[in-house]
Design a protein around this motif. Structure first.
Motif, PDB file in Angstrom:
ATOM      1  N   ILE A  13     -11.428 -25.700   5.253  1.00 51.14           N
ATOM      2  CA  ILE A  13     -11.423 -24.229   5.090  1.00 51.14           C
ATOM      3  C   ILE A  13     -12.465 -23.816   3.875  1.00 51.14           C
ATOM      4  O   ILE A  13     -12.831 -22.790   3.504  1.00 51.14           O
ATOM      5  CB  ILE A  13     -10.045 -23.611   4.648  1.00 51.14           C
ATOM      6  N   CYS A  14     -13.224 -24.905   3.399  1.00 48.19           N
ATOM      7  CA  CYS A  14     -14.310 -24.847   2.437  1.00 48.19           C
ATOM      8  C   CYS A  14     -15.585 -25.384   2.874  1.00 48.19           C
ATOM      9  O   CYS A  14     -16.311 -24.746   3.285  1.00 48.19           O
ATOM     10  CB  CYS A  14     -13.767 -25.181   0.886  1.00 48.19           C
ATOM     11  N   ARG A  15     -15.626 -26.664   2.225  1.00 43.85           N
ATOM     12  CA  ARG A  15     -16.906 -27.448   2.604  1.00 43.85           C
ATOM     13  C   ARG A  15     -17.309 -27.757   3.796  1.00 43.85           C
ATOM     14  O   ARG A  15     -18.478 -27.213   4.231  1.00 43.85           O
ATOM     15  CB  ARG A  15     -16.818 -28.513   1.959  1.00 43.85           C
ATOM     16  N   SER A  16     -16.562 -27.992   4.778  1.00 48.57           N
ATOM     17  CA  SER A  16     -16.836 -28.507   6.183  1.00 48.57           C
ATOM     18  C   SER A  16     -17.247 -27.195   6.996  1.00 48.57           C
ATOM     19  O   SER A  16     -18.107 -27.360   7.977  1.00 48.57           O
ATOM     20  CB  SER A  16     -15.873 -29.346   6.866  1.00 48.57           C
ATOM     21  N   PRO A  17     -16.634 -26.096   7.092  1.00 46.57           N
ATOM     22  CA  PRO A  17     -17.104 -24.972   7.648  1.00 46.57           C
ATOM     23  C   PRO A  17     -18.440 -24.600   7.127  1.00 46.57           C
ATOM     24  O   PRO A  17     -19.147 -24.282   7.991  1.00 46.57           O
ATOM     25  CB  PRO A  17     -16.173 -23.813   7.509  1.00 46.57           C
ATOM     26  N   ILE A  18     -18.611 -24.708   5.801  1.00 41.92           N
ATOM     27  CA  ILE A  18     -19.955 -24.306   5.404  1.00 41.92           C
ATOM     28  C   ILE A  18     -20.871 -25.439   5.694  1.00 41.92           C
ATOM     29  O   ILE A  18     -22.314 -24.855   6.242  1.00 41.92           O
ATOM     30  CB  ILE A  18     -20.055 -24.032   3.830  1.00 41.92           C
ATOM     31  N   ALA A  19     -20.568 -26.542   5.706  1.00 39.86           N
ATOM     32  CA  ALA A  19     -21.749 -27.431   6.408  1.00 39.86           C
ATOM     33  C   ALA A  19     -21.985 -27.385   7.704  1.00 39.86           C
ATOM     34  O   ALA A  19     -22.926 -27.525   8.357  1.00 39.86           O
ATOM     35  CB  ALA A  19     -21.026 -28.996   6.062  1.00 39.86           C
ATOM     36  N   ILE A 122     -22.329 -35.813  -4.199  1.00 44.40           N
ATOM     37  CA  ILE A 122     -21.026 -35.263  -3.890  1.00 44.40           C
ATOM     38  C   ILE A 122     -20.763 -33.849  -3.789  1.00 44.40           C
ATOM     39  O   ILE A 122     -21.184 -33.079  -4.530  1.00 44.40           O
ATOM     40  CB  ILE A 122     -19.740 -35.894  -4.901  1.00 44.40           C
ATOM     41  N   ILE A 123     -20.455 -33.150  -2.601  1.00 40.04           N
ATOM     42  CA  ILE A 123     -20.181 -31.933  -2.440  1.00 40.04           C
ATOM     43  C   ILE A 123     -18.729 -31.770  -2.993  1.00 40.04           C
ATOM     44  O   ILE A 123     -17.888 -32.052  -2.343  1.00 40.04           O
ATOM     45  CB  ILE A 123     -20.645 -31.623  -1.141  1.00 40.04           C
ATOM     46  N   GLU A 124     -18.472 -31.392  -4.208  1.00 38.83           N
ATOM     47  CA  GLU A 124     -17.004 -30.943  -4.657  1.00 38.83           C
ATOM     48  C   GLU A 124     -16.695 -29.926  -3.958  1.00 38.83           C
ATOM     49  O   GLU A 124     -17.175 -28.710  -3.545  1.00 38.83           O
ATOM     50  CB  GLU A 124     -17.306 -30.710  -6.318  1.00 38.83           C
ATOM     51  N   ASP A 125     -15.262 -30.127  -4.062  1.00 39.21           N
ATOM     52  CA  ASP A 125     -14.439 -29.114  -3.450  1.00 39.21           C
ATOM     53  C   ASP A 125     -14.390 -27.984  -4.342  1.00 39.21           C
ATOM     54  O   ASP A 125     -13.778 -27.960  -5.242  1.00 39.21           O
ATOM     55  CB  ASP A 125     -12.922 -29.684  -3.305  1.00 39.21           C
ATOM     56  N   PRO A 126     -14.680 -26.688  -3.851  1.00 42.46           N
ATOM     57  CA  PRO A 126     -14.637 -25.492  -4.895  1.00 42.46           C
ATOM     58  C   PRO A 126     -13.244 -24.655  -4.629  1.00 42.46           C
ATOM     59  O   PRO A 126     -13.194 -23.829  -5.393  1.00 42.46           O
ATOM     60  CB  PRO A 126     -15.811 -24.612  -4.324  1.00 42.46           C
ATOM     61  N   TYR A 127     -12.457 -25.312  -3.956  1.00 34.98           N
ATOM     62  CA  TYR A 127     -11.016 -24.641  -3.571  1.00 34.98           C
ATOM     63  C   TYR A 127     -10.526 -23.919  -4.758  1.00 34.98           C
ATOM     64  O   TYR A 127      -9.741 -22.871  -4.998  1.00 34.98           O
ATOM     65  CB  TYR A 127     -10.211 -25.396  -2.837  1.00 34.98           C
TER      66      TYR A 127
END
Length: 158
Positions: A13-19, A122-127
């Motif tokens: 719901i955060c990083r992978s959809p953006i990626a 590292i693409i940190e989790d911004p949640y």
């Protein structure tokens, strides 16, 4: 032959959809849409069927990325269907290596290993962060990494 990319983060719901959105945009800008298919999924199943976090959607909208997919969880078949599966951090990579069946055809890669400085890989989790800054940073990291990956893949280096 179409190559397939799967972007993975903890909840999809955060990083992978953006990626996913950034990679699709990168491929479209390169005029290579017919050569690639991109999707995203989660390690865990907590958010299956949900839209991305509203902050991820805001960042994508701010950057003219139209995103409509819903969260899903990775399944064993993904390791057989996708050519490249990207994790966003070391925990994602540990989980992917643990989940991958012995006959996996997918290359398991850390997205940040492409084009980013070692300290930024590292693409940190911004949640759990307040505001949009973490989502914007993830977006910017994805822009660099996706372009670098596509360049390497086009040159046959990956």
């Amino acid at each position: 032959m179409v190559k397939k990319i799967l972007m993975i983060c903890l909840g999809n719901i955060c990083r992978s959809p953006i990626a996913e959105g950034v990679m699709i945009e990168t491929i479209e800008q390169a005029g290579a849409s017919a050569e690639w298919k991109v999707d995203s999924a989660a390690i865990g199943g907590w958010h299956v069927g949900n839209s991305p976090d509203h902050r991820a959607m805001k960042i994508m909208k701010n950057h003219n990325i139209d995103y409509k997919n819903k969260a899903r969880q990775i399944k064993k078949d993904d390791f057989l269907q996708f050519d490249y599966i990207f994790g966003m951090d070391d925990e994602n990579m540990d989980d992917l290596n643990r989940l991958a069946p012995a006959n996996s055809k997918a290359k398991l890669l850390l997205l940040g290993d492409f084009g980013l400085e070692k300290s930024e890989r590292i693409i940190e989790d911004p949640y759990y962060q307040r505001g949009d800054a973490g989502f914007e940073k993830a977006y910017q990291q994805c822009v660099v990494a996706c372009a670098a990956f596509l360049k390497d893949a086009t040159a046959g280096k990956v």
